[in-house]
Design an enzyme around this catalytic site. Structure first.
Site, PDB file in Angstrom:
ATOM      1  N   THR A  14       0.807  -1.212   0.000  1.00  0.00           N
ATOM      2  CA  THR A  14       0.000   0.000   0.000  1.00  0.00           C
ATOM      3  C   THR A  14       0.846   1.269   0.000  1.00  0.00           C
ATOM      4  OG1 THR A  14      -1.461  -1.280   1.400  1.00  0.00           O
ATOM      5  CG2 THR A  14      -1.946   1.046   1.197  1.00  0.00           C
ATOM      6  N   GLU A 192      -1.870  -6.694  11.430  1.00  0.00           N
ATOM      7  CA  GLU A 192      -0.597  -7.186  10.936  1.00  0.00           C
ATOM      8  C   GLU A 192      -0.682  -8.704  10.806  1.00  0.00           C
ATOM      9  OE1 GLU A 192       2.477  -5.382  10.739  1.00  0.00           O
ATOM     10  OE2 GLU A 192       1.893  -3.470  11.612  1.00  0.00           O
ATOM     11  N   LYS A 207       6.710   2.616  18.334  1.00  0.00           N
ATOM     12  CA  LYS A 207       6.620   4.039  17.975  1.00  0.00           C
ATOM     13  C   LYS A 207       6.962   4.913  19.175  1.00  0.00           C
ATOM     14  CE  LYS A 207       3.038   2.870  14.607  1.00  0.00           C
ATOM     15  NZ  LYS A 207       1.578   2.742  14.432  1.00  0.00           N
TER      16      LYS A 207
END
Lengths: 429, 429
Positions: A14, A192, A207
């Site tokens: 993507t 995922e 993150k």
């Protein structure tokens, strides 16, 4: 016009396709803004035959991403394969080793190998940038490393996993249990390949660890993140929390205290009407607190083709313009080893437990909490379901250690069935 | 370590002192982050004797900011005097003409002379940066020019004047009329020397014009901003709007349409629970919409010592790191002259009027609106006050031109006393 800037893209999922689209559709705009022609000279992906809806006919194809990373005609290696190790890491190291710039969206790789990669990049004078690795389209790494470079940062927090946020908001809006919405999310392709990365809070923890390192000038320390996933959040918790004016979000928080760096990623109650409480679906929010600027809040799409490709292209444009700064905002050699501090900041907590239907049970719970230094702000007991009665407690701010002791004490009373659910409640910063 | 970076600061008001504090208190941090020692070599301000609470004993003093700007030992001229012309402009031109970098917080100067200054800066290879000119501590110019450089921007909007936002929120919370809160704000020192700059929407209009130029690659066009201040917003409007679930904010919006660039800054109804509706006091919010990234929302303090100094230092650090890009994100020569478009985007409107107490009055109002193509979504008539009855109308989305025609028509009916108040209602993007 100076020399053109040539990209090699590894990974045409993507995000990769999104990057191709921007480069092709906005060629003139990019040249105007960066002073250079930006083009894609080579790509690499698993399935050569697949129709991706973009024209790659003039683009070289490499089966091996490491070969792509080393091509003489590639100026920036764009790593969009994912995975903390394996081909992504090998190709990134190959590119940096050859002195080539790398732009990546790979949070796992950065969270686990950020220090070594930053050292490699700096040793080779090669830029390494990863805005797309954190919070999708939100330019939060740029805000931290550049816009707020005049600030000592005290706290970085936020909602950074759109899939978890989707699951939690969908459970509430549809009144569905976790397992059903999890299955929905899987079928929609939101999860995922290893869903624990999402629902276990690992992806969001990656993150947070990256932001924490930048904010506090430490080596990235994913192992230091106190992680709690959303798997144990029940539709009951969501409903009860809502009754009391809260929503449950997977909230990350990194904080510098006198004891060291606290990092946590866990389900947290936030006021329904607060900016965090209003976050829907895949939207992310990053909150940064600096000594000069006060609080800065950044909101935007945390994933998806366009937003993530936008972040990749922001990095590409910076490199095209010749901006260079160390990957974590200061030289890798100056990043200190973080002193890990257990989360000790006091906050109110939500406690849900199943109380046995016997006289004096509630009094015993209250006594145990009181003895552990946990004071009750609000309590509700609901109707019995079988032999149990659900009891909800909102505590006054208390130290996490006292709460843990109280929960241990509750088990010993014999009036509580099963493990109590304990979630922190965010107090407005 | 490379050569040190030497600042000359003109203007030692709140923001100037904030910059001095950051440079002095965070010297080691700034060196770590930029690779250079940052110091202040010279300053200039009106009153040399005043105690500003910072130690400037080792710093040269220039009475003339133009001399300061030309000093051989100044690498960056930091302009914090304000005023679109006069000494601020003269000194900025002197610095740029000498090839020196300029960092400024001066929105008026940029909004009125941005094109000429950008051309001068580029001709001399001198950076000109002004993050602090828009939305205080929020790094929104950096987000637009750099982080979102891969996007075609369709719209930039937001609340960009903290003083107006303070007045409007204070009117609501204290139930005080405009004149009283205006006087309070003056006594608190929140208003510019010429308060029309704030309450007339001019200051916010300057900021919007700067963002619009960057977003759409046009020359800055402050004259093209359709301006409406908050002076005519009454406590009645605030109460009635609130009754219907709205708050009134001074909202700016710049949009690219097929007809050209629409720019407006005017009081607008926003849903109470929306992010804009929840903005309190001096907080600003900037919303950016790009084709790849979707919507990005940035929130933070719009003014004050720390936040504005933070923005100045972000620019200083970028220059210290050697980042260079054209002031408006693309070469000044490529910025097109904007085609001004009147705001034509349809939106619902709030109308308040005083209706004469006579039979058929409401019917005549409804008829006039209908004939102008303005359809009524909700209407409320309140008790008479003397011979008048306040009437509130929320329209369905309509073209601003149709609304203007309707208002002209209402005057001709003879049943409406005074001028109706018409405010747009923001529909969520």
């Amino acid at each position: 016009m100076t020399t053109p800037l040539r990209l090699g893209i590894a990974g045409l999922g993507t995000v990769g396709v999104g990057v191709v689209r921007i480069v092709q559709d906005h060629a003139a705009m990019l040249t105007l803004r960066t002073g250079r022609d930006v083009s894609i000279v080579a790509v690499s992906a698993r399935d050569r035959a697949r129709d991706r809806g973009v024209d790659l006919s003039g683009t070289a194809w490499e089966d091996d991403p490491v070969r792509l990373a080393r091509r003489d005609d590639v100026d920036i290696f764009v790593e969009l394969m994912g995975g903390s190790d394996g081909p992504a890491k090998a190709a990134t190291e190959a590119a940096l080793g050859a002195g080539k710039a790398v732009v990546t969206a790979n949070k796992a790789m950065l969270a686990l190998h950020g220090q070594a990669l930053a050292e490699l990049a700096e040793a080779n004078g090669a830029p390494l940038r990863f805005e797309a690795a954190v919070a999708g389209g939100i330019p939060c790494i740029k805000a931290l490393t550049e816009g707020l470079a005049g600030n000592a940062i005290s706290r970085v927090s936020g909602v950074m996993n759109g899939t978890c946020n989707y699951i939690l908001t969908r459970m509430e809006s549809a009144g569905l249990p976790y397992a059903d919405v999890f299955e929905e999310a899987r079928q929609l392709g939101y999860l995922e390949a290893d869903p624990t990365l999402d629902v276990g809070g690992i992806d969001a923890g990656h993150k947070l660890a990256i932001l924490s390192a930048i904010a506090f000038g430490t080596q990235v320390d994913f192992e230091g993140v106190q992680l709690q996933g959303i798997e144990r959040v029940s539709i009951d918790d969501i409903r009860r929390a809502r009754d009391m004016g809260y929503r449950i979000k997977l909230l990350g928080e990194a904080r510098r205290t006198d004891a060291g760096i606290e990092q946590s990623m866990r389900p947290t109650l936030v006021p329904v009407d607060s900016p965090l409480g209003q976050l829907e679906g895949g939207t992310n929010m990053v909150v940064i607190e600096g000594d000069a600027v006060g609080q800065i809040v950044l909101r935007g799409a945390g994933a998806g083709e366009g937003p993530t490709a936008s972040a990749v292209m922001g990095d590409v444009c910076d490199i095209a313009r010749g901006f260079t700064l160390p990957p974590f905002g200061q030289p890798a050699a100056t990043l200190s080893r973080p002193v890990r501090a257990n989360v000790a900041t006091q906050c109110p907590h939500y406690l849900r437990m199943m109380l046995r239907d016997e006289p004096g049970a509630l009094a015993r719970v209250a006594t145990v909490l009181g003895k552990s230094g946990v004071s009750i702000a609000r309590m509700r007991q609901y109707d019995h379901t079988g032999d149990d009665a659900p009891v909800l407690i909102v505590t006054h701010p208390c130290a996490p250690g006292d709460l843990t002791a109280a929960i241990d004490g509750l088990a010993a009373t014999g009036v509580v069935n099963g493990d109590p659910v304990a979630l922190q409640i965010q107090t407005p910063a």
